[in-house]
Each structure stands twice: as structure tokens, then as C-alpha cells.
Design an enzyme around this catalytic site. Structure first.
Site, PDB file in Angstrom:
ATOM      1  N   GLY A  12       0.790  -1.225   0.000  1.00  0.00           N
ATOM      2  CA  GLY A  12       0.000   0.000   0.000  1.00  0.00           C
ATOM      3  C   GLY A  12       0.824   1.277   0.000  1.00  0.00           C
ATOM      4  N   ASN A 109      -4.994   2.439 -13.109  1.00  0.00           N
ATOM      5  CA  ASN A 109      -4.054   1.486 -12.509  1.00  0.00           C
ATOM      6  C   ASN A 109      -2.641   2.056 -12.599  1.00  0.00           C
ATOM      7  OD1 ASN A 109      -3.109  -1.056 -11.469  1.00  0.00           O
ATOM      8  ND2 ASN A 109      -2.523  -1.644 -13.555  1.00  0.00           N
ATOM      9  N   HIS A 111       1.325   0.782 -13.035  1.00  0.00           N
ATOM     10  CA  HIS A 111       2.080  -0.408 -13.434  1.00  0.00           C
ATOM     11  C   HIS A 111       3.579  -0.104 -13.377  1.00  0.00           C
ATOM     12  CE1 HIS A 111       2.791  -4.235 -15.355  1.00  0.00           C
ATOM     13  NE2 HIS A 111       3.681  -3.635 -16.104  1.00  0.00           N
TER      14      HIS A 111
HETATM   15  C1  GRF Z   1       3.356  -1.303  -7.511  1.00  0.00           C
HETATM   16  O1  GRF Z   1       4.682  -1.542  -7.925  1.00  0.00           O
HETATM   17  C2  GRF Z   1       2.429  -1.141  -8.671  1.00  0.00           C
HETATM   18  O2  GRF Z   1       3.041  -0.641  -9.806  1.00  0.00           O
HETATM   19  C3  GRF Z   1       1.942  -2.546  -8.913  1.00  0.00           C
HETATM   20  O3  GRF Z   1       1.860  -3.117  -7.641  1.00  0.00           O
HETATM   21  C4  GRF Z   1       2.768  -2.485  -6.761  1.00  0.00           C
HETATM   22  C5  GRF Z   1       2.010  -2.050  -5.550  1.00  0.00           C
HETATM   23  O4  GRF Z   1       2.857  -1.545  -4.561  1.00  0.00           O
HETATM   24  N1  GRF Z   1       0.683  -2.532  -9.641  1.00  0.00           N
HETATM   25  P1  GRF Z   1       2.286  -0.892  -3.247  1.00  0.00           P
HETATM   26  O5  GRF Z   1       1.411  -1.921  -2.550  1.00  0.00           O
HETATM   27  O6  GRF Z   1       1.521   0.340  -3.623  1.00  0.00           O
HETATM   28  O7  GRF Z   1       3.503  -0.568  -2.439  1.00  0.00           O
END
Ligand code: GRF
Length: 203
Positions: A12, A109, A111
Site C-alpha cells: 500500500g 491502474n 504499473h
Molecule cells: C506497484 O509496484 C504497482 O506498480 C503494482 O503493484 C505495486 C504495488 O505496490 N501494480 P504498493 O502496494 O503500492 O507498495
């Protein structure tokens, strides 16, 4: 004020970046609710700490997507909360047609790569193994395919000769935490126009 719902499964840190940017009044939005398919996700802790409503909704039998009945639950909870934009922040499941229709054009989203390169899982490892000199992060609208919708913002991260998957992922995440709140700000200010695959940003 744009009301957003965040779906997250893990640490998160992107959720935290969104919470912080809203608190600093950089993003004219309000998080209505955070939903997670993982009861132990650190994102639920972060939400509690920030005084934001959070709910763990078990995903059901399947690994990569929500069971259809459960997907309906996710939709209902978000609708009931008055959510206008759904932000996926490390949500580890693919959303199906019902969800996409319920929030058509209203799902984004983040990525960890420069799409369309390296869609799917652990993109920072894919980039390192491929040997690219540059990778990065992408915020995009969500459509039917995996990591395939129109691109809103991207940030570039150079790959260093001594990078490990961990160091590269860390630097990608630093960029994610900048461009994700910024993309939400642009949506909240109604400054994005989708024209085919291209997203125009109005000044
Ligand atoms: C991130 O690297 C995002 O790009 C991918 O999942 C990861 C989530 O990280 N979709 P976090 O839980 O927000 O630290």
C-alpha cells in the site's frame, strides 16, 4: 470533490502516496473507501491510521480474479459509497466485464514498467532480465486486457549496471508515488480527454 475508491492487496505504498497528496491538498479528491482481498495487507493498517473506511472482502476460489458473486459485492460497496473513480494500487486480480462496465472509463491502474513493455507480474525483474537501459512506471486507464488501457502518465527510470530487482523496484516505486497522485489530480480537475488510445491533457 472527486470521490475515489482504492483497491489494494499489498504494502500500500501507492495508497499512502495518494493519502498524503490529498492531505497536502495537492489532489482535490477524497478516498471514500479502500477494499482489499488480503486480510493481512499492510494497506488496511495505513487506512485505519488515516481514519479512512476500509474493508477486507475475500476474493473467493480463484487466484487471479474475483469470483463473479464477489465481484458484484465489490461493485455494490463502491457504488453505495458513491465512488466515482476506482484506483487500483497493487490489486493482484484482473477485473472482469461486470466491473469494467459498472465503472466504464473510471478505473485507473499503476504499473511498474513503461507499458506496453513488460505487462503482467514483477515487471522490474522482466526489465532487468531483458537488459533494457530504461524502464519506469505507467498510470493508465483500465480496459479489458491486462495492463492495456490508454496511458495517462509515465515516468522513466534508468537501469543501473549494479541494479538488483530490489533496488530497481525501489526507484520505480519512488516515481510511482509521484505520478499516481498527479494522474488522479488531473482526473479530479477534469483535465483528461481520451481520444482513441491517446489521452490529451488540457492546460
Ligand atoms: C506497484 O509496484 C504497482 O506498480 C503494482 O503493484 C505495486 C504495488 O505496490 N501494480 P504498493 O502496494 O503500492 O507498495
Amino acid at each position: 470533490m472527486l470521490k475515489i475508491g482504492v483497491l489494494a492487496s499489498g504494502k500500500g505504498t501507492n495508497l499512502q502516496a495518494i493519502i498524503d497528496a490529498i492531505e497536502r491538498k495537492e489532489v482535490p479528491a477524497k478516498i471514500g473507501i479502500v477494499l482489499s482481498d488480503n486480510p493481512d495487507a499492510h494497506c488496511l493498517e495505513r487506512t485505519k491510521r488515516a481514519g479512512i473506511k476500509a474493508l477486507y472482502l475475500p476474493a473467493g476460489r480463484f487466484k487471479t480474479y474475483l469470483e463473479p458473486e464477489i465481484e458484484k459485492k465489490y461493485i455494490n460497496v463502491l457504488k453505495k459509497e458513491g465512488v466515482e473513480l476506482v484506483c487500483l494500487a497493487g490489486f493482484m486480480r484482473v477485473l472482469k466485464k461486470d466491473f469494467l462496465n459498472a465503472f466504464a472509463g473510471k478505473i485507473v491502474n499503476i504499473h511498474p514498467a513503461l507499458l506496453p513493455s513488460f505487462p503482467g507480474l514483477e515487471s522490474w525483474k522482466q526489465a532487468l532480465n531483458y537488459g533494457v537501459r530504461f524502464t519506469g512506471a505507467t498510470v493508465h486507464f483500465v480496459e479489458g486486457g491486462v495492463d492495456s488501457g490508454p496511458v495517462i502518465l509515465q515516468a522513466v527510470v534508468p537501469v543501473r549496471p549494479d541494479d538488483t530487482p530490489e533496488t530497481l523496484h525501489r526507484r520505480i516505486q519512488e516515481k510511482e508515488h509521484i505520478i499516481y497522485p498527479l494522474a488522479i489530480k488531473l482526473i479530479a480537475e477534469n483535465r483528461l480527454r481520451i481520444e482513441g488510445r491517446r489521452v490529451k491533457i488540457e492546460e
